[in-house]
Design an enzyme around this catalytic site. Structure first.
Site, PDB file in Angstrom:
ATOM      1  N   GLY A 115       0.827  -1.197   0.000  1.00 54.78           N
ATOM      2  CA  GLY A 115       0.000   0.000   0.000  1.00 54.78           C
ATOM      3  C   GLY A 115       0.860   1.244   0.000  1.00 54.78           C
ATOM      4  O   GLY A 115       2.072   1.190   0.182  1.00 54.78           O
ATOM      5  N   GLN A 116       0.204   2.378  -0.212  1.00 56.99           N
ATOM      6  CA  GLN A 116       0.914   3.645  -0.268  1.00 56.99           C
ATOM      7  C   GLN A 116       0.009   4.740   0.236  1.00 56.99           C
ATOM      8  O   GLN A 116      -1.192   4.766  -0.054  1.00 56.99           O
ATOM      9  CB  GLN A 116       1.362   3.955  -1.699  1.00 56.99           C
ATOM     10  CG  GLN A 116       2.158   5.250  -1.826  1.00 56.99           C
ATOM     11  CD  GLN A 116       2.784   5.400  -3.203  1.00 56.99           C
ATOM     12  OE1 GLN A 116       2.679   4.516  -4.048  1.00 56.99           O
ATOM     13  NE2 GLN A 116       3.455   6.518  -3.431  1.00 56.99           N
ATOM     14  N   GLY A 151       0.173   9.068   2.214  1.00 53.87           N
ATOM     15  CA  GLY A 151       0.861  10.337   2.199  1.00 53.87           C
ATOM     16  C   GLY A 151       2.201  10.312   2.900  1.00 53.87           C
ATOM     17  O   GLY A 151       3.036  11.187   2.683  1.00 53.87           O
ATOM     18  N   GLY A 195       4.263   7.309   3.264  1.00 47.67           N
ATOM     19  CA  GLY A 195       5.232   6.324   2.849  1.00 47.67           C
ATOM     20  C   GLY A 195       4.610   5.160   2.113  1.00 47.67           C
ATOM     21  O   GLY A 195       3.401   5.084   1.921  1.00 47.67           O
ATOM     22  N   VAL A 226       4.423   0.880   1.887  1.00 52.26           N
ATOM     23  CA  VAL A 226       4.564  -0.306   2.721  1.00 52.26           C
ATOM     24  C   VAL A 226       4.823  -1.515   1.826  1.00 52.26           C
ATOM     25  O   VAL A 226       4.111  -1.743   0.838  1.00 52.26           O
ATOM     26  CB  VAL A 226       3.295  -0.551   3.569  1.00 52.26           C
ATOM     27  CG1 VAL A 226       3.479  -1.778   4.456  1.00 52.26           C
ATOM     28  CG2 VAL A 226       2.998   0.675   4.426  1.00 52.26           C
ATOM     29  N   LYS A 246       7.492  -0.271   6.352  1.00 45.60           N
ATOM     30  CA  LYS A 246       7.036   1.035   5.891  1.00 45.60           C
ATOM     31  C   LYS A 246       8.241   1.913   5.597  1.00 45.60           C
ATOM     32  O   LYS A 246       9.025   2.239   6.487  1.00 45.60           O
ATOM     33  CB  LYS A 246       6.151   1.704   6.938  1.00 45.60           C
ATOM     34  CG  LYS A 246       5.574   3.036   6.495  1.00 45.60           C
ATOM     35  CD  LYS A 246       4.585   3.559   7.512  1.00 45.60           C
ATOM     36  CE  LYS A 246       3.952   4.863   7.042  1.00 45.60           C
ATOM     37  NZ  LYS A 246       2.966   5.376   8.003  1.00 45.60           N
ATOM     38  N   ASP A 255      -6.714   9.787  11.832  1.00 46.30           N
ATOM     39  CA  ASP A 255      -6.882   9.361  10.435  1.00 46.30           C
ATOM     40  C   ASP A 255      -7.561   8.001  10.386  1.00 46.30           C
ATOM     41  O   ASP A 255      -7.115   7.090   9.686  1.00 46.30           O
ATOM     42  CB  ASP A 255      -5.531   9.315   9.722  1.00 46.30           C
ATOM     43  CG  ASP A 255      -5.670   9.411   8.200  1.00 46.30           C
ATOM     44  OD1 ASP A 255      -6.771   9.769   7.734  1.00 46.30           O
ATOM     45  OD2 ASP A 255      -4.709   9.118   7.486  1.00 46.30           O
TER      46      ASP A 255
END
Length: 620
Positions: A313-314, A316, A318, A320, A335, A431
């Site tokens: 995944g990506q 804001g 970094g 992973v 990460k 978040d």
């Protein structure tokens, strides 16, 4: 008394380097708890005392009249040799030291605070008279600015004078209370400064270290709860002096660095170009409860040199990657922070500071970290089932059953309760969204990605975000856009968006049936008595009607436009189980009103930058 800043962790490092071979003599002490027995180690000046397990730099009393217009110093009573001039027989040296302390600054309720506390390097065990008020126990109206003071101080100023930028700032003071450098907002999570060759220029070769503080017409308590210090005296090796001088011929100047870290988190505001910052490395190694340090080559090999094919995944902050530590035969998620600037390091340390001591079955466990070649890496346990986001919006093979959806919501609520109420600091996630909720091998929810998380100091209920709103569109509470404040109530709003997302199988920002957002559509169905029509079509009728209605209503309750009307995290579990009723929800969605009446939002912590994430995700 009420907490003004609660615990403030301060790490002060003076780093020096030399072109010469050195031998090192180390002096260190640690006062993890300060008792009356510590009197033998300190010299108390002015109104200072040792009581209640702390160095009380100004009086520790509820008698507000007595604590006004006071000043004090508490100094370690043995001097330290900080430098030596170079000569024909010696290359000279500058000592390096690292000091860490925890301070409590308290003010009377509903009373302006004043004046502040400072860490001080002083030439002797004396204190000037009439040093109360703006002088912080450092100088007075006669001595302020005199080069003969031979003192350097790092002030934690809490009251604005005509020469101050504001009433809450950090300052570097040289022979004066008029700071040579300041960083506004004393509650920022970190800051540092640097000056070359200043130690020898301003302080005596033999100096004392300690603390000073003062009160004025307004007052607060100024206490140091813990203090540790390690000082290295680097002395040149004369045998190799001439050879080194010829072959190297360059001198690395002394560097003074100040790092201020509050509870859970570290932020860095200065920009450096060095690939490996020794200060950051030092902070990482000194964090309490820090997990293991992984070797960079091991992580590089584990991720096949960060192969794009292994990307999980990506966001804001970094990217992973999945990895396998072959030596231990364990799967990990690595990460890699995407920004090589100092802001990227801010994010890295902020996340690590918060999560390095978090322990809960519904949080993703941090295994370790790595900082090498300017690259910042965090290592987590691997979640084989990826993110909740991927299951809600993935292929038919990833459709979540009703039982698993209930279990996931319950797990996220449990994690949120832990962060808000059970951890030793109150932590805001800031978040909450489906792509930040990971699923383990048994589809248990594991809340992760603490890149925006912040710890609240004792007595505080919200965190102000100046210059931007932190979070992801669709999950951000409406009050955050106007106030810039994140709070436990705004976390609850994010949780409500997740609940509706899980129940409805729609993203929060989805435009549906003429409505601009998912919550508005669900609210309209509730008003018409058709709320169950909002259920995710992918699970058909395979759900429990009463439980589904209760969770949909909970999602609406948590999405209430007015923060004060949202349920608190400590009751979410009971509401999910049905042991407590869902709060009253009006048939028509209330309008957001400003200013809102929020009795819980009485104090804020501040920082200088914000981050808003785009509503995107990546599924393996």
């Amino acid at each position: 008394m009420e907490g003004l800043f609660g615990k403030l962790h301060l790490v002060l490092l003076i780093l020096s380097s030399s072109i010469f071979t050195v031998s090192t003599r180390t002096i260190s002490f640690e006062f993890d708890s300060i008792t009356p027995d510590a009197y033998s180690n300190f010299t108390l000046l002015g109104s200072s005392a040792i009581s209640n397990g702390a160095l009380q730099i100004t009086p520790d009393t509820l008698n507000s009249g007595f604590i006004r217009n006071k000043s004090g110093r508490i100094m370690y009573n043995k001097p330290f040799e900080l430098w030596e001039e170079s000569s024909n027989s010696s290359p000279g040296w500058v000592a390096s030291f690292t000091t860490t302390f925890v301070v409590n600054l308290f003010s009377l309720a509903n009373v302006s605070r004043g004046e502040g506390l400072a860490f001080v390097i002083a030439p002797d065990l004396n204190m000037p008279s009439n040093s109360e008020g703006q002088y912080l126990g450092l100088t007075n109206s006669t001595t302020d600015g005199n080069v003969s003071n031979h003192l350097i101080a790092i002030e934690l100023d809490t009251a604005k004078q005509e020469f101050d930028p504001d009433d809450s700032h950090i300052g570097l003071n040289i022979n004066s209370v008029r700071s040579n450098w300041t960083e506004s907002n004393i509650a920022i999570t970190s800051s540092y400064m640097s000056m070359n060759n200043m130690v020898k220029d301003y302080v005596k070769q033999s100096s004392y270290l300690g603390f000073s503080a003062s009160t004025g017409k307004d007052a607060q308590l100024n206490a140091v709860r813990k203090w540790s210090l390690t000082l290295n005296t680097n002395q040149g090796n004369n045998d190799s002096f001439a050879w080194k001088k010829i072959t190297i011929g360059v001198v690395v100047p002394s560097l003074l660095l100040l790092i201020v870290c509050v509870a859970s988190v570290g932020y860095y505001l200065h920009k450096k170009r060095a690939s490996d910052d020794p200060v950051i490395l030092g902070v990482l190694k000194r964090l309490p409860g820090t997990p293991r340090e992984f070797k960079f080559n091991d992580l590089k090999n584990a991720t096949n040199n960060f192969d794009e094919k292994l990307k999980l995944g990506q966001g804001g902050f970094g990217v992973v990657f999945k990895g396998i530590i072959h030596k231990e035969n364990i799967e990990v998620a690595v990460k890699k922070f995407s920004r090589e600037s100092m802001k990227g390091k801010d994010d890295f340390l902020a996340e690590l500071t918060i999560i390095n001591r978090l322990r809960h079955k519904n949080l993703v466990q941090l295994l370790g970290w790595c900082y090498k070649q300017g690259m910042l890496l965090l290592v987590y346990e691997y979640m084989p089932n990826g993110s909740l986001d991927c299951h809600l919006f993935g292929g038919p093979e990833k459709i979540l059953s009703w039982e698993n959806r209930c279990k996931i919501i319950l797990g996220v609520a449990s994690a949120l309760h832990y962060l808000h109420n059970e951890y030793d600091q109150k932590v805001l996630h800031r978040d909450l969204k489906a792509s930040n909720i990971m699923l383990d091998s048994e589809l248990n929810a594991r809340l992760g990605d603490f890149g925006l998380a912040r710890a609240l100091e004792n007595g505080k209920t919200s965190y102000a975000e100046l210059g931007g709103v932190a979070g992801t569109l669709g999950y951000i509470a409406p009050e955050c856009f106007l106030t810039g404040k994140a709070s436990r109530d705004s976390d609850i709003y994010g949780f409500g968006a997740v609940v509706l997302e899980v129940m409805c199988g729609q993203r929060p920002w989805t435009k549906i049936a003429g409505f601009q957002a998912l919550v508005d559509w669900v609210w309209s169905l509730y008003r018409e008595g058709r709320i169950l029509e909002a259920m995710d079509e992918r699970i058909g009728n395979n759900y429990v009607l009463v439980e589904a209605e209760r969770l949909l209503l909970l999602g609406l309750a948590c999405s209430h436009p007015l923060a004060k009307d949202r349920p608190k995290s400590q009751v979410l579990l009971q509401m999910i189980s049905g042991s407590l009723p869902i709060p009253y929800i009006p048939l028509f969605k209330p309008a957001f009103l400003w200013p809102t009446v929020d009795s819980t939002d009485d104090e804020t912590l501040t920082r200088t930058t914000g981050q808003m994430s785009k509503p995107s995700s990546s599924c393996a």
